[in-house]
Enzyme design. Sequence first.
Site, PDB file in Angstrom:
ATOM      1  N   CYS A 250     -88.332  43.648 -11.854  1.00 41.82           N
ATOM      2  CA  CYS A 250     -89.772  43.779 -12.052  1.00 41.82           C
ATOM      3  C   CYS A 250     -89.977  44.906 -13.053  1.00 41.82           C
ATOM      4  CB  CYS A 250     -90.512  44.035 -10.731  1.00 41.82           C
ATOM      5  SG  CYS A 250     -90.148  45.627  -9.982  1.00 41.82           S
ATOM      6  N   GLN A 251     -91.149  45.463 -13.110  1.00 44.17           N
ATOM      7  CA  GLN A 251     -91.427  46.519 -14.080  1.00 44.17           C
ATOM      8  C   GLN A 251     -90.615  47.786 -13.801  1.00 44.17           C
ATOM      9  OE1 GLN A 251     -93.360  45.375 -16.446  1.00 44.17           O
ATOM     10  NE2 GLN A 251     -93.248  47.183 -17.698  1.00 44.17           N
TER      11      GLN A 251
END
Length: 99
Positions: free
Chosen positions: A63-64
């Site tokens: 994810c980020q």
Amino acid sequence: MIKYILASQLQEALKEQPLNIIDVSERMEFALGHVPTVVNPPLSEFGSGYQALDKDKTYHIICQSGARSEQACFFLDGQGYKVVNVDGGTSAWPGVLEY
């Protein structure tokens, strides 16, 4: 049990062989930059499609920053899937991101 890998280690591993990488970022974040070759089922929609995954394969979850991917990893691990959380997420990706 969940395994962990750094984004830089993932990049090196991709040079050796193709990997199954899932980016659980929300669609807006994904559009702002993602690791090449990933698929993007956002974490908010994850519960309705994870059953299509193959329990014989290992999935690298990103994810980020690594927090939501860790949540997804705990969930998938509990369902019997083999998962590796990408620590640092796309924010730590040393290569060029796709847009």
